[in-house]
Enzyme design. Structure first.
Site, PDB file in Angstrom:
ATOM      1  N   GLU A  37       0.829  -1.213   0.000  1.00  0.00           N
ATOM      2  CA  GLU A  37       0.000   0.000   0.000  1.00  0.00           C
ATOM      3  C   GLU A  37       0.861   1.260   0.000  1.00  0.00           C
ATOM      4  O   GLU A  37       0.538   2.245  -0.651  1.00  0.00           O
ATOM      5  CB  GLU A  37      -0.959  -0.003   1.203  1.00  0.00           C
ATOM      6  CG  GLU A  37      -2.054  -1.058   1.117  1.00  0.00           C
ATOM      7  CD  GLU A  37      -2.976  -0.861  -0.083  1.00  0.00           C
ATOM      8  OE1 GLU A  37      -3.017   0.265  -0.628  1.00  0.00           O
ATOM      9  OE2 GLU A  37      -3.636  -1.821  -0.494  1.00  0.00           O
ATOM     10  N   TYR A 120      -5.811   6.763   4.365  1.00  0.00           N
ATOM     11  CA  TYR A 120      -5.999   5.717   3.359  1.00  0.00           C
ATOM     12  C   TYR A 120      -5.292   4.425   3.768  1.00  0.00           C
ATOM     13  O   TYR A 120      -5.894   3.340   3.802  1.00  0.00           O
ATOM     14  CB  TYR A 120      -5.476   6.175   1.979  1.00  0.00           C
ATOM     15  CG  TYR A 120      -5.355   4.998   1.058  1.00  0.00           C
ATOM     16  CD1 TYR A 120      -6.479   4.483   0.432  1.00  0.00           C
ATOM     17  CD2 TYR A 120      -4.130   4.336   0.888  1.00  0.00           C
ATOM     18  CE1 TYR A 120      -6.400   3.351  -0.352  1.00  0.00           C
ATOM     19  CE2 TYR A 120      -4.043   3.202   0.106  1.00  0.00           C
ATOM     20  CZ  TYR A 120      -5.177   2.719  -0.511  1.00  0.00           C
ATOM     21  OH  TYR A 120      -5.099   1.574  -1.268  1.00  0.00           O
ATOM     22  N   ASP A 138      -9.234   5.949  -2.085  1.00  0.00           N
ATOM     23  CA  ASP A 138      -8.124   6.578  -2.806  1.00  0.00           C
ATOM     24  C   ASP A 138      -8.708   7.337  -4.007  1.00  0.00           C
ATOM     25  O   ASP A 138      -9.929   7.444  -4.157  1.00  0.00           O
ATOM     26  CB  ASP A 138      -7.070   5.537  -3.236  1.00  0.00           C
ATOM     27  CG  ASP A 138      -7.581   4.622  -4.339  1.00  0.00           C
ATOM     28  OD1 ASP A 138      -8.803   4.656  -4.653  1.00  0.00           O
ATOM     29  OD2 ASP A 138      -6.778   3.872  -4.913  1.00  0.00           O
ATOM     30  N   CYS A 193     -13.042   2.458 -14.833  1.00  0.00           N
ATOM     31  CA  CYS A 193     -13.528   3.835 -14.700  1.00  0.00           C
ATOM     32  C   CYS A 193     -12.330   4.767 -14.516  1.00  0.00           C
ATOM     33  O   CYS A 193     -12.175   5.434 -13.498  1.00  0.00           O
ATOM     34  CB  CYS A 193     -14.491   3.946 -13.526  1.00  0.00           C
ATOM     35  SG  CYS A 193     -15.385   5.516 -13.512  1.00  0.00           S
ATOM     36  N   CYS A 200     -17.046   2.388 -20.189  1.00  0.00           N
ATOM     37  CA  CYS A 200     -18.362   2.144 -19.606  1.00  0.00           C
ATOM     38  C   CYS A 200     -18.983   0.856 -20.140  1.00  0.00           C
ATOM     39  O   CYS A 200     -19.740   0.185 -19.423  1.00  0.00           O
ATOM     40  CB  CYS A 200     -19.280   3.338 -19.879  1.00  0.00           C
ATOM     41  SG  CYS A 200     -18.625   4.876 -19.184  1.00  0.00           S
ATOM     42  N   CYS A 203     -18.259  -1.945 -17.840  1.00  0.00           N
ATOM     43  CA  CYS A 203     -18.460  -1.637 -16.420  1.00  0.00           C
ATOM     44  C   CYS A 203     -19.685  -2.368 -15.862  1.00  0.00           C
ATOM     45  O   CYS A 203     -20.753  -2.347 -16.471  1.00  0.00           O
ATOM     46  CB  CYS A 203     -18.646  -0.132 -16.260  1.00  0.00           C
ATOM     47  SG  CYS A 203     -18.922   0.354 -14.556  1.00  0.00           S
ATOM     48  N   CYS A 209     -25.298   3.822 -13.418  1.00  0.00           N
ATOM     49  CA  CYS A 209     -24.327   4.906 -13.189  1.00  0.00           C
ATOM     50  C   CYS A 209     -24.981   6.275 -13.445  1.00  0.00           C
ATOM     51  O   CYS A 209     -25.484   6.548 -14.532  1.00  0.00           O
ATOM     52  CB  CYS A 209     -23.120   4.728 -14.103  1.00  0.00           C
ATOM     53  SG  CYS A 209     -21.959   6.113 -14.029  1.00  0.00           S
TER      54      CYS A 209
HETATM   55  S1  SF4 Z   1     -20.506   3.459 -16.186  1.00  0.00           S
HETATM   56 FE1  SF4 Z   1     -20.026   5.033 -14.668  1.00  0.00          FE
HETATM   57  S2  SF4 Z   1     -18.828   3.968 -13.114  1.00  0.00           S
HETATM   58 FE2  SF4 Z   1     -18.836   2.661 -14.933  1.00  0.00          FE
HETATM   59  S3  SF4 Z   1     -16.982   3.235 -16.104  1.00  0.00           S
HETATM   60 FE3  SF4 Z   1     -18.650   4.507 -16.886  1.00  0.00          FE
HETATM   61  S4  SF4 Z   1     -18.551   6.412 -15.683  1.00  0.00           S
HETATM   62 FE4  SF4 Z   1     -17.382   4.849 -14.572  1.00  0.00          FE
END
Ligand code: SF4
Length: 300
Positions: A37, A120, A138, A193, A200, A203, A209
């Site tokens: 870390e 952190y 972080d 992200c 996205c 994701c 989101c």
């Molecule tokens: S959907 Fe939202 S959380 Fe996922 S990568 Fe895109 S901006 Fe980031």
């Protein structure tokens, strides 16, 4: 409930897609996790991997590092950057030996009291080494939470108390699940992200989101430029430290004078290394890494 679903989705994604990193292996010691870390805070994973392994091969416990000199810690730190971290990590090892019998403590307040261990790092060790429920925040985590929950593009430069609250609200109640979710959100920010080009389509929380739903409006104002390195005092400090790291004894002033032509900048960089506790004068005309050999004679 929306919030546990967010953590659950990200955790399931993490279990399938997390990078295979050695400090995440089962059975890795809390000390090894603490070292990782500290190293990862300002250094990319690829550079940390060999340095982390070499560090733990040499100092597998806090007691082993505490018994060695700060100069050796700076030498082993090599070119990871921000070498004060090496000295602070050794001070941390000394404190762990003196206060906790050589075992990395598991209580948050004891971790926070260690030298060089901030908000952190303390929570990261408590969560990842001991499976506790703490918001581990972080830059990557702040960005994910800010985008996915608040619908804003960027969380700003520094962690605020509100970031801890916002992240904690997303964590499952059960400690092990919360620790897993903390690692998962961090990983999502590191590899999907990302600050400049979020993927996205890959994701796990794309459907919910808030920033995605709002049309992903980029922040107003200038984008942050990468920091310049060439010609800065940081570069000069690195060059001076490189010479001192490779020396086996005090280095004469004339040798250090050769690393950078600008006398004023070189003197300023050297003075900075002394002020930061990385280098010490030996007599009036030589310098060495801090604690590298018997006590330095007092000048004057
Ligand atoms: S959907 Fe939202 S959380 Fe996922 S990568 Fe895109 S901006 Fe980031």
């Amino acid at each position: 409930m929306t919030e546990p679903t967010f953590a659950g989705q990200v955790s399931r994604w993490y279990e399938q897609h997390a990078r295979d990193l050695p400090w995440r292996e089962p059975g890795v010691s809390p000390w090894a996790i603490l070292v990782s870390e500290v190293m990862l805070q300002q250094t990319p994973v690829a550079r940390v991997l060999p340095a982390w392994q070499a560090w733990l091969d040499r100092w597998p416990t806090p007691a082993a590092l505490a018994a060695d000199s700060p100069a050796e810690a700076i030498r082993m730190w090599g070119r990871l950057g921000y070498p004060r971290r090496a000295v602070r990590l050794r001070e941390c090892a000394v404190a762990i030996v003196e206060r906790h019998g050589g075992d990395v403590p598991d209580r948050l307040e004891q971790l926070l009291a260690l030298p060089g261990v901030g908000t952190y790092t303390a929570r990261a060790v408590a969560a990842f080494a001991y499976g506790q429920r703490h918001p581990v925040v972080d830059t990557n985590v702040r960005r994910v939470v800010c985008r996915a929950v608040a619908g804003e593009p960027d969380a700003g430069p520094a962690t605020r108390p509100a970031d801890l609250v916002a992240t904690e609200e997303l964590l499952p109640v059960e400690p092990a699940a919360a620790a897993l979710a903390s690692a998962a959100i961090m990983e999502l920010g590191a590899v999907v992200c990302t600050a400049r080009s979020p993927r996205c389509g890959a994701c796990p929380v794309e459907a919910t989101c808030a920033w995605r739903a709002s049309g992903q409006v980029a922040p107003a104002g200038p984008t942050r430029r990468p920091q310049r390195y060439a010609g800065t005092d940081r570069q000069v400090r690195g060059l001076l430290l490189g010479v001192l790291r490779e020396a086996t004894g005090p280095v004469p002033h004339q040798r250090l004078d050769q690393v950078w032509a600008d006398d004023v900048q070189r003197a300023r960089a050297l003075a900075g290394l002394v002020t930061d506790g990385l280098v010490e004068p030996v007599g009036e005309r030589a310098f060495r890494l801090i604690g590298d050999g018997p006590p330095a004679p007092v000048a004057g």
